[in-house]
Design a protein around this motif. Structure first.
Motif, short mmCIF file in Angstrom:
data_model
loop_
_atom_site.label_atom_id
_atom_site.label_comp_id
_atom_site.label_asym_id
_atom_site.label_seq_id
_atom_site.Cartn_x
_atom_site.Cartn_y
_atom_site.Cartn_z
N VAL A 213 0.84 -1.19 0.00
CA VAL A 213 0.00 0.00 0.00
C VAL A 213 0.88 1.25 0.00
N GLU A 214 0.34 2.34 -0.53
CA GLU A 214 1.03 3.62 -0.46
C GLU A 214 0.99 4.13 0.98
N LEU A 215 1.92 5.03 1.31
CA LEU A 215 2.01 5.54 2.67
C LEU A 215 0.70 6.19 3.11
N GLU A 216 0.06 6.94 2.21
CA GLU A 216 -1.19 7.60 2.56
C GLU A 216 -2.25 6.58 2.98
N ALA A 217 -2.34 5.49 2.23
CA ALA A 217 -3.32 4.46 2.56
C ALA A 217 -2.95 3.76 3.87
N LEU A 218 -1.66 3.56 4.09
CA LEU A 218 -1.22 2.91 5.32
C LEU A 218 -1.57 3.76 6.54
N ILE A 219 -1.37 5.08 6.41
CA ILE A 219 -1.75 5.97 7.51
C ILE A 219 -3.24 5.83 7.81
N GLY A 220 -4.05 5.82 6.76
CA GLY A 220 -5.49 5.65 6.95
C GLY A 220 -5.84 4.34 7.61
N ASN A 221 -5.16 3.27 7.22
CA ASN A 221 -5.43 1.96 7.82
C ASN A 221 -5.07 1.93 9.29
N VAL A 222 -3.95 2.57 9.64
CA VAL A 222 -3.53 2.61 11.05
C VAL A 222 -4.54 3.39 11.87
N VAL A 223 -4.97 4.53 11.34
CA VAL A 223 -5.94 5.37 12.05
C VAL A 223 -7.23 4.60 12.31
N GLN A 224 -7.67 3.82 11.33
CA GLN A 224 -8.90 3.04 11.49
C GLN A 224 -8.72 1.89 12.48
N SER A 225 -7.50 1.38 12.59
CA SER A 225 -7.26 0.19 13.42
C SER A 225 -6.99 0.52 14.88
N LEU A 226 -6.63 1.80 15.16
CA LEU A 226 -6.23 2.16 16.52
C LEU A 226 -7.17 3.19 17.13
N SER A 227 -7.64 2.90 18.31
CA SER A 227 -8.43 3.86 19.08
C SER A 227 -7.50 4.68 19.97
N ILE A 228 -8.06 5.65 20.68
CA ILE A 228 -7.26 6.43 21.63
C ILE A 228 -6.65 5.52 22.68
N LEU A 229 -7.46 4.57 23.16
CA LEU A 229 -6.94 3.62 24.15
C LEU A 229 -5.82 2.77 23.56
N GLY A 230 -5.91 2.50 22.26
CA GLY A 230 -4.85 1.75 21.59
C GLY A 230 -3.54 2.50 21.60
N TRP A 231 -3.61 3.80 21.33
CA TRP A 231 -2.40 4.63 21.35
C TRP A 231 -1.83 4.72 22.76
N GLY A 279 4.97 -7.98 18.28
CA GLY A 279 4.14 -6.95 17.69
C GLY A 279 2.67 -7.12 18.04
N GLU A 280 2.20 -8.35 18.05
CA GLU A 280 0.81 -8.62 18.40
C GLU A 280 0.53 -8.25 19.85
N GLU A 281 1.50 -8.52 20.73
CA GLU A 281 1.32 -8.21 22.14
C GLU A 281 1.43 -6.71 22.40
N LEU A 282 2.29 -6.04 21.63
CA LEU A 282 2.47 -4.60 21.79
C LEU A 282 1.19 -3.85 21.43
N SER A 283 0.60 -4.21 20.28
CA SER A 283 -0.63 -3.57 19.85
C SER A 283 -1.28 -4.40 18.75
N GLU A 284 -2.39 -5.03 19.08
CA GLU A 284 -3.08 -5.85 18.10
C GLU A 284 -3.56 -5.01 16.92
N GLY A 285 -4.05 -3.80 17.20
CA GLY A 285 -4.55 -2.94 16.13
C GLY A 285 -3.46 -2.48 15.19
N LEU A 286 -2.33 -2.06 15.75
CA LEU A 286 -1.21 -1.62 14.92
C LEU A 286 -0.64 -2.77 14.11
N ASN A 287 -0.55 -3.94 14.74
CA ASN A 287 -0.04 -5.12 14.04
C ASN A 287 -0.96 -5.50 12.88
N LYS A 288 -2.26 -5.33 13.08
CA LYS A 288 -3.21 -5.63 12.01
C LYS A 288 -2.95 -4.74 10.79
N ALA A 289 -2.77 -3.45 11.02
CA ALA A 289 -2.58 -2.51 9.91
C ALA A 289 -1.22 -2.68 9.25
#
Length: 311
Positions: A213-231, A279-289
């Motif tokens: 994916v392009e960087l722009e799309a990757l940023i969007g995917n990360v944003v969708q995968s992570l909540s505030i609590l995730g960060w 990576g999965e233990e650090l952040s499941e949402g980030l690892n997904k994206a």
């Protein structure tokens, strides 16, 4: 001919991917797939004839870095350090002479890589072995100049979350690579496996199919995968790693470890699997994206190529 990128809306049916391919996609290496479309006469019966691999590729196969889950499909795991992955990719493409090479790079990078390959070839032909340009483009000073652009891109694509991702994770990763780049170049040396793959593919007239994916799309995917609590969870876990309360990513360089030993350890499947689990233990949402979704995309592209080869 006939190539169309697979639909982004359809996630991969993992049951359709050969078991060994799924295993390779899950170990944390960056994959480069080679698929033989309309196999040449030299391999007119791939189901009964087996390619004799050069010793270096046989060694990669013995380590589990190279697999052939189907008669007309090779999968090579690579790492972003040293030059062994680049050498293996070029050797495999030259040996197999595929009609298509699926590479995990974004489409916008392919022509940039080709231009750099041509410039590198020109320098070699002119006996210009200077690395000053490379040092300048990869140095921390140049990365500092890139930071505002990354920040703007992150903000425009994902607001605060996109800004955090672009300026901490993306830029931080680039900075870490920059700090060790010169040592790699002097010691190993360093060769880009994607550049080597594209150069080798072009040399045998294979189609290069970029599937990341392009960087722009990757940023969007990360944003969708992570909540505030995730960060917040990521921040807490990173802080715990920093003060020694939590194990760091196994793929990171250890204190006092030579760059040669580090490169060797990163080419070990056990290290890659441990890094994946970290990576999965650090952040499941980030690892997904960053990992799962891109693995799915890579697999979709490989399956599409195989579908065309059998059609």
């Amino acid at each position: 001919p006939g190539w169309r990128p697979p639909s982004e809306s359809n996630r991969i049916d993992q049951s359709a991917v050969p078991k060994e391919t799924r295993r390779m996609l899950l170990i944390g290496f960056v994959p480069i797939a080679l698929s033989l479309l309309h196999v040449s006469n030299a391999f007119s019966s791939p189901s009964t004839q087996q390619l004799v691999l050069p010793p270096k590729l046989q060694s990669a196969a013995d380590k589990g870095l190279l697999i052939q889950p189907l008669p007309n499909f090779y999968l090579l795991g690579t790492v972003h350090i040293g030059s062994e992955s680049a050498e293996e990719a070029a050797l495999l493409i030259n040996a197999v002479r595929p009609k298509a090479v699926v590479v995990e790079v974004a489409p916008s990078r392919v022509e940039t890589i080709r231009r750099r390959n041509k410039a590198s070839t020109s320098r070699k032909e002119n006996n210009d072995v200077s690395t000053s340009t490379l040092k300048k483009s990869n140095g921390p000073g140049m990365l500092l100049k890139c930071l505002p652009a990354l920040a703007e891109k992150g903000w425009s694509k994902g607001g605060v979350a996109g800004l955090l991702f672009a300026t901490t994770i993306v830029w931080g990763s680039l900075l870490k690579r920059s700090l060790s780049a010169q040592e790699e170049t002097d010691t190993l040396p360093r060769a880009d496996e994607f550049a080597a793959s594209i150069e080798a593919a072009d040399a045998v007239d294979a189609s290069v199919i970029p599937c990341d994916v392009e960087l722009e799309a990757l940023i969007g995917n990360v944003v969708q995968s992570l909540s505030i609590l995730g960060w917040i969870s990521i921040a807490v876990n990173v802080a715990a790693e920093t003060i020694g309360l939590r194990e760091i990513d196994p793929i990171r360089r250890k204190r006092g470890e030579t760059v040669v030993d580090w490169a060797s350890r990163r080419r070990n499947i056990a290290t890659a699997r441990a890094s994946r689990m970290h990576g999965e233990e650090l952040s499941e949402g980030l690892n997904k994206a960053l990992v799962d979704d891109r693995d799915d995309r890579f697999a979709r592209y490989c399956l599409k190529v195989l579908e065309l080869s059998e059609g």
